[in-house]
Design a protein around this motif. Structure first.
Motif, mmCIF file in Angstrom:
data_model
loop_
_atom_site.group_PDB
_atom_site.id
_atom_site.type_symbol
_atom_site.label_atom_id
_atom_site.label_comp_id
_atom_site.label_asym_id
_atom_site.label_seq_id
_atom_site.Cartn_x
_atom_site.Cartn_y
_atom_site.Cartn_z
ATOM 1 N N UNK A 228 -53.718 -10.634 -6.607
ATOM 2 C CA UNK A 228 -53.966 -9.250 -7.053
ATOM 3 C C UNK A 228 -52.798 -8.729 -7.881
ATOM 4 N N UNK A 229 -53.073 -7.679 -8.617
ATOM 5 C CA UNK A 229 -52.068 -7.154 -9.534
ATOM 6 C C UNK A 229 -50.833 -6.621 -8.816
ATOM 7 N N UNK A 230 -50.968 -6.246 -7.532
ATOM 8 C CA UNK A 230 -49.816 -5.683 -6.838
ATOM 9 C C UNK A 230 -48.699 -6.707 -6.641
ATOM 10 N N UNK A 231 -49.027 -8.007 -6.805
ATOM 11 C CA UNK A 231 -47.993 -9.034 -6.686
ATOM 12 C C UNK A 231 -47.281 -9.295 -8.010
ATOM 13 N N UNK A 232 -47.725 -8.630 -9.058
ATOM 14 C CA UNK A 232 -47.113 -8.806 -10.365
ATOM 15 C C UNK A 232 -46.198 -7.625 -10.647
ATOM 16 N N UNK A 233 -44.902 -7.882 -10.732
ATOM 17 C CA UNK A 233 -43.920 -6.813 -10.900
ATOM 18 C C UNK A 233 -43.456 -6.759 -12.351
ATOM 19 N N UNK A 234 -43.673 -5.653 -13.053
ATOM 20 C CA UNK A 234 -43.192 -5.557 -14.434
ATOM 21 C C UNK A 234 -41.685 -5.399 -14.467
ATOM 22 N N UNK A 235 -41.038 -6.043 -15.427
ATOM 23 C CA UNK A 235 -39.584 -5.908 -15.530
ATOM 24 C C UNK A 235 -39.226 -4.484 -15.949
ATOM 25 N N UNK A 236 -39.970 -3.960 -16.932
ATOM 26 C CA UNK A 236 -39.841 -2.562 -17.350
ATOM 27 C C UNK A 236 -41.084 -1.823 -16.880
ATOM 28 N N UNK A 237 -40.892 -0.708 -16.199
ATOM 29 C CA UNK A 237 -42.013 0.037 -15.642
ATOM 30 C C UNK A 237 -42.971 0.532 -16.728
ATOM 31 N N UNK A 238 -44.250 0.732 -16.402
ATOM 32 C CA UNK A 238 -45.149 1.384 -17.353
ATOM 33 C C UNK A 238 -44.627 2.773 -17.692
ATOM 34 N N UNK A 239 -44.496 3.056 -18.969
ATOM 35 C CA UNK A 239 -43.895 4.306 -19.398
ATOM 36 C C UNK A 239 -42.384 4.253 -19.469
ATOM 37 N N UNK A 240 -41.800 3.094 -19.125
ATOM 38 C CA UNK A 240 -40.352 2.922 -19.202
ATOM 39 C C UNK A 240 -39.875 2.835 -20.636
ATOM 40 N N UNK A 241 -38.563 2.989 -20.829
ATOM 41 C CA UNK A 241 -37.993 3.043 -22.169
ATOM 42 C C UNK A 241 -37.086 1.848 -22.435
ATOM 43 N N UNK A 242 -37.225 1.286 -23.626
ATOM 44 C CA UNK A 242 -36.285 0.286 -24.143
ATOM 45 C C UNK A 242 -35.506 0.957 -25.267
#
Length: 340
Positions: A228-242
């Motif tokens: 499930x998607x909950x096991x996939x951790x984004x390095x930069x959060x949704x809406x996060x800034x680079x």
């Protein structure tokens, strides 16, 4: 005194005031008239006013542009944000955010090893000591490639493997160094560096389940496909800034940083003039290290620009992250109130 006499006295007072006012106005007109005697001195030239200032600029001084308060941009680093800094030199920017701006969750990383940082930058020793005395100490990591951020276990999740990703990842004045004297080759090398950085920000890593039993190769592959998607951790959060900061002018404009970010999958949010004074204690250092005698120029004397890009993701996930962040801020506020 009767009413009639009182009214008469008031009228006389008004007339006296009117006479005095008229006499003063006549004196002012006489004083304002030009003298009848011819003057040998040439008429004074009118001074041109700076459109951004209310005072005249002397002819023997260069005009200065004053930044109005309404035009000044806020520092794009939140006090409670999970902030990752990559490509740091002597870590003076890390220090400025942690000490001067009070950012509570800053992590600084450098491409160089600890030994290389110590050799290149004489100012690093004092900065390292100061960051180490903070409570808690500011994490510093060495030998970190900005194009392979997801491969470092200590950086996954934003604050370790249990985290939910970073709010902000910043790369201050990225540069590959003097790899070649050919301008085109330098441009391509630095573009590759930026593209690798942007892709690393968008990396997604697996969150390991410590309680999951060991499986065979086939079962492991099936589990990954059905995870499930909950096991996939984004390095930069949704809406996060680079965030990327570059000097203005060539060759930096040839890098086309906005287009590189778009092609990598980031949204161009904004760009604005980088104000060095907003970050007390921060000093630009070269990729090759400090030059004996200080070198021919200082980065602080050059105009620079900060580019902010946003990770576009699932709106519901972004709202969830914002709720967690608000909850954390409230908990921190409550704990501070209890201490007081």
């Amino acid at each position: 005194m009767s009413k009639s006499k009182t009214k008469r006295a008031h009228r006389e007072l008004k007339r006296d005031k009117a006479r005095k006012l008229a006499a003063n106005q006549r004196k002012a007109l006489v004083a304002a008239k030009p003298s009848s005697k011819p003057s040998s001195a040439p008429p004074a030239k009118k001074q041109k006013l700076n459109p951004t200032s209310t005072t005249a600029t002397p002819a023997n001084q260069p005009a200065r542009t004053h930044i109005q308060a309404s035009q000044k941009h806020d520092v794009p680093f939140g006090v409670y944000d999970n902030i990752l800094l990559v490509g740091e030199g002597d870590f003076s920017f890390t220090r400025s955010l942690a000490v001067e701006h009070g950012c509570a969750n800053v992590t600084g990383t450098s491409f160089d090893t600890l030994e290389e940082v110590q050799q290149k930058y004489p100012s690093f020793g004092d900065i390292e000591e100061e960051l180490g005395t903070l409570t808690p100490p500011v994490p510093l990591h060495y030998g970190v490639d900005a194009t392979r951020l997801g491969s470092y276990k200590v950086l996954r999740g934003g604050d370790g493997e249990g985290g939910e990703g970073w709010d902000t990842i910043a790369f201050m004045f990225p540069h590959t160094g003097g790899l070649s004297t050919d301008v085109n080759r330098q441009v391509r090398a630095n573009q590759a560096l930026l593209v690798g950085f942007f892709k690393a920000c968008l990396d997604v890593s697996d969150k390991k389940d410590k309680h999951r039993p060991k499986m065979g190769e086939k079962e492991e592959r099936e589990r990954k496909d059905a995870a499930p998607k909950k096991h996939r951790v984004p390095f930069l959060k949704p809406g996060g800034k680079a965030i990327v900061t570059l000097f203005e002018g060539e060759p930096y404009t040839l890098w086309n940083v906005r287009d590189l970010a778009r092609h990598a999958g980031l949204k161009v949010l904004e760009s604005f003039k980088f104000v060095w004074e907003d970050y007390p204690g921060y000093r630009h250092v070269r990729t090759l290290g400090a030059i004996e005698g200080g070198g021919g120029w200082k980065g602080e004397d050059r105009a620079a620009r900060m580019y902010v890009f946003e990770k576009v993701g699932d709106e519901s996930a972004a709202r969830g992250q914002e709720k967690k962040k608000t909850k954390r801020v409230r908990e921190d506020s409550d704990s501070e109130s209890e201490e007081v």
